[in-house]
Motif scaffolding. Structure first.
Motif, PDB file in Angstrom:
ATOM      1  N   GLY A  42       1.411   1.331  -8.084  1.00 24.43           N
ATOM      2  CA  GLY A  42       1.652  -0.118  -8.677  1.00 24.43           C
ATOM      3  C   GLY A  42       3.021  -0.493  -8.750  1.00 24.43           C
ATOM      4  O   GLY A  42       3.216  -1.784  -9.181  1.00 24.43           O
ATOM      5  N   TYR A  43       3.996   0.307  -8.017  1.00 25.90           N
ATOM      6  CA  TYR A  43       5.511  -0.421  -7.966  1.00 25.90           C
ATOM      7  C   TYR A  43       5.323  -1.593  -6.905  1.00 25.90           C
ATOM      8  O   TYR A  43       4.595  -1.406  -5.915  1.00 25.90           O
ATOM      9  N   ARG A  44       6.493  -2.330  -6.984  1.00 28.61           N
ATOM     10  CA  ARG A  44       6.550  -3.181  -5.863  1.00 28.61           C
ATOM     11  C   ARG A  44       7.836  -2.496  -5.166  1.00 28.61           C
ATOM     12  O   ARG A  44       9.016  -2.324  -5.545  1.00 28.61           O
ATOM     13  N   VAL A  45       7.345  -2.486  -3.759  1.00 30.98           N
ATOM     14  CA  VAL A  45       8.268  -1.329  -2.790  1.00 30.98           C
ATOM     15  C   VAL A  45       8.461  -2.264  -1.620  1.00 30.98           C
ATOM     16  O   VAL A  45       7.741  -2.787  -1.107  1.00 30.98           O
TER      17      VAL A  45
ATOM     18  N   VAL B  37       3.597  -6.673  14.117  1.00 27.10           N
ATOM     19  CA  VAL B  37       3.790  -7.484  13.228  1.00 27.10           C
ATOM     20  C   VAL B  37       5.346  -7.928  13.373  1.00 27.10           C
ATOM     21  O   VAL B  37       6.209  -7.148  13.128  1.00 27.10           O
ATOM     22  N   GLN B  38       5.608  -9.501  13.249  1.00 28.39           N
ATOM     23  CA  GLN B  38       6.731  -9.669  13.499  1.00 28.39           C
ATOM     24  C   GLN B  38       7.292 -10.492  12.235  1.00 28.39           C
ATOM     25  O   GLN B  38       6.386 -11.112  11.547  1.00 28.39           O
ATOM     26  N   PRO B  39       8.551 -10.262  11.941  1.00 29.00           N
ATOM     27  CA  PRO B  39       8.958 -10.695  10.293  1.00 29.00           C
ATOM     28  C   PRO B  39       8.892 -12.380  10.680  1.00 29.00           C
ATOM     29  O   PRO B  39       9.379 -12.620  11.954  1.00 29.00           O
ATOM     30  N   LYS B  40       8.859 -12.863   9.738  1.00 30.18           N
ATOM     31  CA  LYS B  40       8.960 -14.424   9.615  1.00 30.18           C
ATOM     32  C   LYS B  40      10.286 -14.761   9.292  1.00 30.18           C
ATOM     33  O   LYS B  40      10.998 -14.585   8.276  1.00 30.18           O
ATOM     34  N   GLU B  41      10.856 -15.841  10.126  1.00 33.22           N
ATOM     35  CA  GLU B  41      12.239 -16.574   9.817  1.00 33.22           C
ATOM     36  C   GLU B  41      12.169 -17.761   9.020  1.00 33.22           C
ATOM     37  O   GLU B  41      11.392 -18.549   9.224  1.00 33.22           O
TER      38      GLU B  41
ATOM     39  N   ILE C  94      15.476 -13.778   7.223  1.00 35.71           N
ATOM     40  CA  ILE C  94      14.146 -13.166   7.777  1.00 35.71           C
ATOM     41  C   ILE C  94      13.391 -12.471   6.623  1.00 35.71           C
ATOM     42  O   ILE C  94      13.952 -11.817   5.612  1.00 35.71           O
ATOM     43  N   VAL C  95      12.205 -12.915   6.335  1.00 35.01           N
ATOM     44  CA  VAL C  95      11.188 -12.416   5.303  1.00 35.01           C
ATOM     45  C   VAL C  95      10.534 -11.362   5.890  1.00 35.01           C
ATOM     46  O   VAL C  95       9.705 -11.389   6.753  1.00 35.01           O
ATOM     47  N   PRO C  96      10.557 -10.089   5.242  1.00 39.80           N
ATOM     48  CA  PRO C  96      10.032  -9.037   5.564  1.00 39.80           C
ATOM     49  C   PRO C  96       8.169  -9.182   5.398  1.00 39.80           C
ATOM     50  O   PRO C  96       7.784  -9.585   4.434  1.00 39.80           O
ATOM     51  N   PRO C  97       7.600  -8.739   6.710  1.00 39.49           N
ATOM     52  CA  PRO C  97       5.998  -8.718   6.338  1.00 39.49           C
ATOM     53  C   PRO C  97       5.713  -7.867   5.266  1.00 39.49           C
ATOM     54  O   PRO C  97       6.348  -6.884   4.952  1.00 39.49           O
ATOM     55  N   VAL C  98       4.433  -8.058   4.613  1.00 40.53           N
ATOM     56  CA  VAL C  98       3.723  -6.959   3.680  1.00 40.53           C
ATOM     57  C   VAL C  98       2.692  -6.524   4.284  1.00 40.53           C
ATOM     58  O   VAL C  98       1.903  -6.951   5.003  1.00 40.53           O
ATOM     59  N   ILE C  99       2.995  -5.213   4.502  1.00 44.88           N
ATOM     60  CA  ILE C  99       2.013  -4.072   5.136  1.00 44.88           C
ATOM     61  C   ILE C  99       1.655  -3.121   4.401  1.00 44.88           C
ATOM     62  O   ILE C  99       2.397  -2.620   3.660  1.00 44.88           O
ATOM     63  N   ASP C 100       0.319  -2.933   4.175  1.00 45.92           N
ATOM     64  CA  ASP C 100      -0.076  -1.892   3.296  1.00 45.92           C
ATOM     65  C   ASP C 100       0.348  -2.171   1.844  1.00 45.92           C
ATOM     66  O   ASP C 100       0.714  -1.202   1.122  1.00 45.92           O
ATOM     67  N   GLY C 101       0.652  -3.376   1.635  1.00 49.08           N
ATOM     68  CA  GLY C 101       0.853  -3.573   0.320  1.00 49.08           C
ATOM     69  C   GLY C 101       2.691  -3.606  -0.281  1.00 49.08           C
ATOM     70  O   GLY C 101       3.003  -3.666  -1.308  1.00 49.08           O
ATOM     71  N   MET C 102       3.374  -3.256   0.897  1.00 46.82           N
ATOM     72  CA  MET C 102       4.893  -3.021   0.515  1.00 46.82           C
ATOM     73  C   MET C 102       5.325  -3.937   1.768  1.00 46.82           C
ATOM     74  O   MET C 102       5.086  -4.168   2.769  1.00 46.82           O
ATOM     75  N   GLU C 103       6.739  -4.361   1.367  1.00 48.38           N
ATOM     76  CA  GLU C 103       7.512  -5.220   2.134  1.00 48.38           C
ATOM     77  C   GLU C 103       8.133  -4.197   3.404  1.00 48.38           C
ATOM     78  O   GLU C 103       8.712  -3.371   2.799  1.00 48.38           O
ATOM     79  N   TYR C 104       7.801  -4.762   4.492  1.00 49.79           N
ATOM     80  CA  TYR C 104       8.257  -3.543   5.688  1.00 49.79           C
ATOM     81  C   TYR C 104       9.222  -4.353   6.398  1.00 49.79           C
ATOM     82  O   TYR C 104       9.025  -5.563   7.085  1.00 49.79           O
ATOM     83  N   MET C 105      10.545  -3.490   7.007  1.00 44.51           N
ATOM     84  CA  MET C 105      11.562  -4.146   7.640  1.00 44.51           C
ATOM     85  C   MET C 105      11.930  -2.632   8.825  1.00 44.51           C
ATOM     86  O   MET C 105      12.285  -1.816   8.120  1.00 44.51           O
TER      87      MET C 105
END
Lengths: 242, 242
Positions: free
Chosen positions: A46-49, A70-74, A78-89
């Motif tokens: 349940g943490y924001r990760v 998945v490309q990050p959004k500019e 750059i905003v990291p995409p949310v993948i499997d509930g976590m922000e990923y870069m």
């Protein structure tokens, strides 16, 4: 000359409660697998990760988590995409464009660039998958990222542990917080590593038995979370004060 | 600016018939163990052999071979000590003096320095234990050492092989000779790696099964030579045209 981007990095990481750098003395000890699984389990709790793959020597968290294209959004950075509930870069987004391998100064530059453009949200944990060892990139990250805590991975092998010993000593000399050392890929009963870690005066976190079925879980988040490896990491999570 | 030491390097390596660089895409695949064992076995077969540990990220051949405090002799350069019948030199002799970790330019400088001061004898084989991956050091070595042949080590893991794929492609792009790829730490039947290597159009050398007793042989030359690991490497030696 002070790079103006370094003060931007502080600003970018302002809303992150804890930054955990998963690191190792040498490669091949399961550092990226541990970083990825740790991020998944913290999310599960349940943490924001956020998970940030900075291991330019062999970025692999995207393969471990099965992340495709998945490309990050500019957007003002750059905003990291949310993948499997976590922000990923991942640095892989950056290096992929380079046909030729990056040389030292370029690696440094790519890391600073990535840290200064990435706009993380409010996070409880940012997990960094670090480059192995004490190279330029590690030194840069130590310099640039404030309030970083280190989780060190070793295997039972003396070859791996000797490099961990150097790394831990350096971290202690620099007065950086070491959460502790985890012993991965354990196949035999022996408390050698545990005793060595105690001698270094840093916490021994836990033992992760060698999981010979882990290879088939790579690329599949659900199988990863059901693996014996993940079960050991759940035990570790309770030791890092989450 | 051309470093005058680079032409000295050519001169230093003049009496060496074949230079075999043992390399890998990522760390922890058994590269140093393979390089050390390969050098021991070539020596056992009666060849004149040198072993040169250039893996500044985690120099470990001295630990694998149980080499204690042998210092190279200075005599119009550095003469490598003869250990276990082979000439032995390691970057560890150099980095040990540095309390702080070397940064990129210093690593480059240390490698050039070591290559230009070391006075190898007449050798049939010089085995190089390379830094893992495609970093600055690897690029420098490719530039500085002529007639270098590459022996690439992987494990069955996709994470290791993906980094090998990049490395082999780079070597082929640079038109450098690749002796082949060896698959180490094999635990299960599967020809995935062999097929992938064939697709890269470089030789698949052989399979080295996971040897769970190898850890206890580290530091003991005789036990190493009697290990199951060494037996597999003997099979490999016949494939490299010795």
């Amino acid at each position: 000359m002070i790079d103006p981007r370094t003060s931007i990095i502080d600003e970018r990481l302002r809303n992150i409660k804890r930054t955990i750098a998963v690191t190792s003395g040498k490669g091949g000890v399961g550092k990226s697998l541990l970083a990825s699984t740790l991020a998944l389990i913290l999310t599960e709790k349940g943490y924001r990760v956020g998970l940030f793959d900075l291991d330019f020597t062999s970025p692999s968290t995207h393969m471990i988590l099965g992340i495709k294209e998945v490309q990050p959004k500019e957007e003002k950075g750059i905003v990291p995409p949310v993948i499997d509930g976590m922000e990923y870069m991942s640095i892989v987004y950056y290096t992929r464009e380079h046909a030729a391998p990056l040389r030292g100064a370029d690696v440094s530059n790519a890391l600073i660039e990535l840290l200064s453009v990435t706009r993380w949200g409010e996070l409880d944990f940012l997990v960094l998958d670090m480059p192995p060892g004490i190279g330029d990139a590690t030194l840069d990250l130590i310099r640039l990222v404030k309030r970083i805590e280190f989780l060190v991975v070793t295997t039972p092998s003396r070859l791996a542990f000797e490099t961990v010993r150097k790394l831990v000593r350096l971290l202690k000399d620099l007065q950086l917080p070491v959460i502790g050392v985890a012993e991965n890929m354990k196949t035999k009963e022996a408390d050698t590593i545990q005793r060595e870690v105690n001698n270094l005066e840093v916490p021994f976190l836990n033992i992760i038995p060698f999981d010979r079925n882990i290879e088939s879980a790579l690329g599949h988040k659900d199988r990863l979370l059901r693996s014996a490896f993940a079960e050991s990491v759940r035990g570790l999570v309770s030791n890092i004060g989450s």
